[in-house]
Enzyme design. Structure first.
Site, PDB file in Angstrom:
ATOM      1  N   HIS A 146       0.509  -1.788   0.049  1.00  0.00           N
ATOM      2  CA  HIS A 146       0.353   0.250   0.325  1.00  0.00           C
ATOM      3  C   HIS A 146       1.058   0.974  -0.402  1.00  0.00           C
ATOM      4  CE1 HIS A 146      -1.920  -3.167   2.310  1.00  0.00           C
ATOM      5  NE2 HIS A 146      -3.052  -2.644   1.019  1.00  0.00           N
ATOM      6  N   GLY A 182      17.724   4.571 -36.081  1.00  0.00           N
ATOM      7  CA  GLY A 182      19.675   5.321 -35.290  1.00  0.00           C
ATOM      8  C   GLY A 182      20.523   3.634 -35.630  1.00  0.00           C
ATOM      9  N   SER A 226      17.697  -4.726 -42.380  1.00  0.00           N
ATOM     10  CA  SER A 226      19.238  -4.412 -43.170  1.00  0.00           C
ATOM     11  C   SER A 226      19.680  -5.871 -43.463  1.00  0.00           C
ATOM     12  CB  SER A 226      20.280  -3.413 -43.063  1.00  0.00           C
ATOM     13  OG  SER A 226      19.358  -2.097 -42.212  1.00  0.00           O
ATOM     14  N   GLY A 284      19.903   3.601 -45.520  1.00  0.00           N
ATOM     15  CA  GLY A 284      20.163   2.427 -45.906  1.00  0.00           C
ATOM     16  C   GLY A 284      20.040   2.607 -47.505  1.00  0.00           C
TER      17      GLY A 284
END
Ligand code: NAG
Length: 588
Positions: A226, A416, A464, A576
């Site tokens: 509690h 990132g 990737s 990419g």
């Protein structure tokens, strides 16, 4: 100073408790809910074994206790409002209804050691007795966080271990034991039980004013369910925290505690309980730490391990560890006995516990680095060993050098990780090129591509990594298909172009990305098509560069970039595509 999070889906504490209790009757249709007294009980209570179990307490500790109402467990649970005991009247109504629905009925009321609960439940049991009902009260205080000296008149509070006491009592009652016997075995469990909790923050009670959480970066050991104060605050790691907690549970030289004693080889049940807000993943890490330390520090191995959500403190960012010594052989079979309660999760069959858990710590084997790649089978597609590997090296170095820029772009429009993923792959291929396997493959185009596919698969992750692995594997298949006959032949630009076209087609089976979607495809497609048309690598690289440039300002419709809405779109190419261009530029 951090504030308690006050954002909830349900902000009216009264409606919240009622809805939660109603939900218990949906997840277990054998239950009935009495909204007047906030009692959840078994519909079939009257036809259940002679001894019935009643529990309850403040709300906010779900699945305790309505979630444990079910055959083989509790017969009824009485709920108060959030963190507040139900009234004696509520409890009495529950005990009265169940206590009179069978001639020889005995009712055992099992509660946690909190002042309010003691008063209300105690009064209700006295009233029931006065009314001629055979009722008894068992109070569980399993907390070790607050030691004997500081506990003083407050005593030991009840925590998640209470659920184990109730489980044992419920199974004993289901087996036909008398009230005295159920009370004895449950009491014995309570006497051999220890729990300690730890929390990262106080919890916010829906509907209450938001206050600052002064806990900051500290962890409170022994915080009650509690929000009440515990043993004290520490700033430590998970391992340091578990070390302190296990010490409080087990250290015999701690005269303030030492509530239970376990010797190596002795049987016990361990429970790692989520206080409501810990991710399942993190609870797993905590559980592993507990098992490891029990094993290495104390030579102890639990006979049963329960890890899950049994008693919460709303969405409490904390957990508790409970140890129950198997002081009576029947404890394990009573814990194992089936219970038809939605809140009880002990999904592993008893027979699978027979051999015990394996506490040895397996170490993951190191992933194969590029230099350990096995050379694949030879082919008849020849490569100029003086030129090809060096061109490839230059390309890989160009990609590695571009990593900071790729990362910068990906930080703006992605998550990132693209730059490091590409760099890791490129470094692994470079390593491979310096290995003996590469010496064997460097004059064999197909062999070289197959080897590189292996390296990429083993060393690159993320999207990737998958795209490059599929592409290079398909390139190998495409080259093979483009070779005519068995005799040795040079890997001509035509053969490379045919292989690349086939690889592109193959990639299309696994990604829906098309030019215009702001992905690596925007650079790859023009490269492959221009090379196939002109057989001129320089022009093909030029086309890839243009494709990459065109992604600036393009709105993403695929890939992670979709989820990112940023202002940087216009100046930022797809990371990419940019990485691929840097790789290709290195070839010319
Ligand atoms: C419950 O707390 C009281 C003090 O309020 C203490 O005397 C008693 O020993 C505790 N009971 C259990 C079972 O821990």
């Amino acid at each position: 100073m951090s504030k308690l999070t006050a954002k909830h889906f349900s902000n009216d504490p009264v409606a919240l408790v009622n809805a939660g209790l109603r939900a218990a009757t949906f997840t277990n249709p054998s239950l009935h809910f009495d909204p007047t007294h906030k009692v959840v009980s078994l519909r079939s209570a009257a036809s259940q074994p002679t001894v019935a179990l009643v529990s309850g307490g403040g709300s906010g500790h779900e699945p305790s206790f309505a979630g444990f109402v079910g055959e083989g467990f509790l017969t009824a649970a009485v709920a108060g409002s959030v963190f507040a005991s139900p009234s004696a009247e509520q409890v009495f109504r529950a005990v009265e209804a169940i206590g009179t629905d069978q001639p020889d009925r005995g009712v055992l009321v099992i509660i946690m050691n909190y002042t309010g609960d003691m008063l209300h439940f105690g009064m209700a049991v006295e009233k029931a007795r006065a009314a001629g009902i055979k009722a008894d009260l068992l109070v569980v205080g399993d907390d070790v966080g607050v030691g004997r000296s500081r506990g003083g008149r407050i005593g030991r509070r009840g925590l998640a271990g209470t659920v184990l006491v109730q489980k044992i009592a419920g199974a004993a009652a289901a087996g036909g034991a008398s009230l005295e016997e159920v009370r004895r075995i449950a009491g014995l469990a309570g006497d051999n039980l220890a729990t300690v909790g730890a929390s990262l923050a106080h919890v916010h009670v829906p509907g209450r004013q938001v206050t600052a959480d002064e806990l900051g970066d500290a962890i409170e050991i022994g915080m009650g369910i509690h929000n009440e104060e515990g043993f004290g605050r520490v700033t430590t790691t998970l391992s340091g925290l578990v070390e302190t907690m296990l010490k409080q549970l087990l250290d015999q030289s701690d005269k303030d505690r030492a509530y239970i004693q376990l010797s190596p080889g002795e049987e016990f049940v361990a429970m790692v309980n989520n206080l409501g807000g810990i991710s399942v993943l993190e609870l797993g890490a905590i559980t592993a730490e507990v098992v490891d330390q029990l094993s290495t520090t104390y030579s102890l191995r639990p006979s049963r391990l329960l890890s899950g959500t049994y008693m919460t403190s709303l969405n409490g960012l904390g957990f508790s560890i409970t140890l129950l010594k198997v002081a009576d052989k029947s404890f394990l079979s009573l814990i194992d006995a089936p219970a038809d309660a939605a809140g009880w999760s002990a999904p592993v069959q008893p027979k699978n516990w027979a051999n015990g858990i394996d506490t040895s710590k397996p170490e993951p084997s190191q992933p194969k680095s590029g230099s350990e790649t096995q050379s694949s089978t030879p082919s008849n597609l020849q490569l100029d060993a003086q030129v090809a590997p060096n061109k490839l090296r230059a390309a890989l170095k160009s990609l590695i050098d571009a990593e900071p820029q790729v990362t910068k772009y990906d930080t703006v429009v992605g998550d990132g990780d693209c730059g490091l993923c590409l760099k890791t792959g490129a470094e692994a291929v470079l390593k491979y090129l310096d290995s003996p396997a590469a010496t064997a493959s460097q004059s064999d185009a197909l062999r070289l591509v197959r080897d590189i596919a292996q390296v990429v698969e083993q060393n690159m992750d993320g999207t990737s990594g998958a795209l490059y692995a599929i592409f290079v594997n398909s390139l190998a298949a495409g080259l093979q298909a483009a070779v005519a006959g068995q005799s040795p032949q040079p890997a001509t630009p035509q053969i490379w172009a045919a292989g690349l076209k086939a690889a592109l087609l193959s990639l299309g089976k696994y990604t829906p990305a098309q030019p215009g979607d702001r992905t690596v495809i925007d650079a790859l497609v023009p490269f492959v098509n221009t090379l196939a048309e002109t057989l001129d690598v320089k022009r093909a690289v030029g086309a890839a560069t243009q494709g990459c440039e065109s992604t600036k300002g393009m709105k993403a419709s695929l890939g992670r970039s979709v989820y990112v809405s940023v202002e940087g779109w216009n100046s930022c190419p797809d990371p990419g595509a940019y990485g691929l261009v840097k790789l290709l530029e290195g070839f010319v």
